[in-house]
Design a protein around this motif. Structure first.
Motif, short mmCIF file in Angstrom:
data_model
loop_
_atom_site.label_atom_id
_atom_site.label_comp_id
_atom_site.label_asym_id
_atom_site.label_seq_id
_atom_site.Cartn_x
_atom_site.Cartn_y
_atom_site.Cartn_z
N TRP A 108 0.85 -1.19 0.00
CA TRP A 108 0.00 0.00 0.00
C TRP A 108 0.89 1.24 0.00
N HIS A 109 0.38 2.30 -0.60
CA HIS A 109 1.13 3.56 -0.64
C HIS A 109 0.18 4.71 -0.91
N CYS A 110 0.69 5.93 -0.77
CA CYS A 110 -0.14 7.12 -0.94
C CYS A 110 -0.33 7.45 -2.42
N ASP A 111 -1.28 8.33 -2.70
CA ASP A 111 -1.56 8.76 -4.07
C ASP A 111 -0.65 9.92 -4.45
N ALA A 112 -0.89 10.54 -5.60
CA ALA A 112 -0.03 11.62 -6.09
C ALA A 112 -0.02 12.82 -5.16
N GLU A 113 -1.11 13.02 -4.42
CA GLU A 113 -1.20 14.15 -3.50
C GLU A 113 -0.67 13.82 -2.10
N GLY A 114 -0.29 12.56 -1.87
CA GLY A 114 0.22 12.17 -0.56
C GLY A 114 -0.84 11.64 0.38
N ASN A 115 -2.03 11.29 -0.14
CA ASN A 115 -3.12 10.78 0.69
C ASN A 115 -3.27 9.27 0.57
N TYR A 116 -3.75 8.65 1.65
CA TYR A 116 -4.01 7.22 1.68
C TYR A 116 -5.51 6.95 1.65
N SER A 117 -5.87 5.86 0.99
CA SER A 117 -7.25 5.40 1.08
C SER A 117 -7.49 4.78 2.47
N GLY A 121 -10.10 12.68 7.04
CA GLY A 121 -11.08 13.42 7.82
C GLY A 121 -10.59 13.82 9.18
N THR A 122 -9.27 13.79 9.38
CA THR A 122 -8.67 14.19 10.66
C THR A 122 -7.55 15.18 10.39
N GLY A 123 -6.94 15.67 11.45
CA GLY A 123 -5.83 16.59 11.29
C GLY A 123 -4.63 15.95 10.64
N MET A 124 -4.53 14.64 10.70
CA MET A 124 -3.41 13.94 10.11
C MET A 124 -3.54 13.85 8.59
N GLN A 125 -4.78 13.70 8.10
CA GLN A 125 -5.06 13.71 6.66
C GLN A 125 -6.44 14.32 6.48
N SER A 126 -6.48 15.53 5.99
CA SER A 126 -7.75 16.25 5.93
C SER A 126 -8.71 15.66 4.91
N THR A 127 -8.19 15.19 3.76
CA THR A 127 -9.06 14.61 2.75
C THR A 127 -9.59 13.27 3.24
N ASN A 128 -10.90 13.10 3.20
CA ASN A 128 -11.52 11.90 3.74
C ASN A 128 -11.66 10.82 2.66
N TYR A 129 -10.85 9.78 2.79
CA TYR A 129 -10.89 8.66 1.87
C TYR A 129 -11.23 7.36 2.61
N GLN A 130 -12.01 7.46 3.67
CA GLN A 130 -12.28 6.28 4.49
C GLN A 130 -13.07 5.21 3.75
#
Length: 242
Positions: A108-117, A121-130
């Motif tokens: 597993w790894h992050c996407d082009a923007e640095g986000n994980y699926s 939705g938290t301060g650690m990763q604002s974009t919610n991909y839950q």
């Protein structure tokens, strides 16, 4: 930070940046009783032959929640980015680093923007991909110990160098190794060619300063060839005690 405390912090909301960096650091692990070299260096003696075991690294903070649910070779799930074909060979350090057939390999790894699926939705990763599961997958090694994944070149996020997480299990589901794959850096490298996608590389953390890789990446550094037009090919061999 102990993993149980970190997971508890996920339930209560935002986590500070220092907490994230601590959680991404190396876990304290029990030394491999086979005698394997598990940190920097080029060789290690283990099992019946002389070969190198991959270092044990942290699984968190974004491990796959149900890895057995994502048996697939193409893990892109529509995510945009430069094509990456990852060829990962698993060897058995208890058998002279012979190819290990039938092992389960999760990446597993992050996407082009640095986000994980599966998170957000938290301060650690604002974009919610839950509710989505991109860039996660499982394959079983063949007789040559090889698995191949089709993905995109990972982006990066604050405090970490470009990397891919790997968890190797035996055919019966026993955990054999949690480790990470590092990428070559510098002029002419794939990291330089991708240039952090739209983010660029300003603020990027190099392997030498990364709190996982700073003790050496000789046993975790992949060979990466290719270009942004036709895609990249990653190859690495990882030793595990099976």
């Amino acid at each position: 930070m102990e993993r149980k405390h970190f997971l508890k912090s996920l339930l209560v909301g935002a986590v500070s940046a220092p907490a994230l960096l601590s959680a991404c650091g190396k876990d304290e692990v029990t030394p491999d009783t086979s005698g394997a070299t598990t940190t920097g260096g080029t060789t290690g003696t283990t099992g019946s032959g002389s070969c190198a075991a991959a270092p044990t690294e942290t699984e968190g903070p974004f491990p796959t929640k149900q890895p057995a649910s994502y048996v697939r070779s193409d893990i892109r799930d529509g995510k945009a980015g430069h094509l990456l074909t990852a060829n990962i060979t698993i060897t058995n350090t208890n058998n002279g680093c012979a190819a290990l057939a039938g092992a389960l390999v999760d990446i597993w790894h992050c996407d082009a923007e640095g986000n994980y699926s599966e998170y957000g939705g938290t301060g650690m990763q604002s974009t919610n991909y839950q509710s989505v599961h991109f860039l996660r997958g499982r394959q079983t090694t063949g007789a040559n110990g090889l698995v191949t994944f089709t993905s995109i070149f990972p982006g990066w996020y604050s405090g970490r160098a470009t990397h891919i997480h790997v968890h190797v299990y035996s055919a019966s589901g026993q955990s054999l190794k949690v480790t990470q794959i590092a990428f070559p850096e510098g002029t002419g490298s794939a990291v330089a060619a991708v240039n952090g996608y739209a983010k660029g590389l300003t603020g990027y953390t190099a392997n030498a300063q990364d709190n996982v890789f700073s003790d050496g990446v000789s046993l975790e550094l992949a060979s990466v060839t290719g270009n942004t037009t036709s895609g990249f090919q990653l190859s690495i061999s990882l030793g595990v005690p099976a």
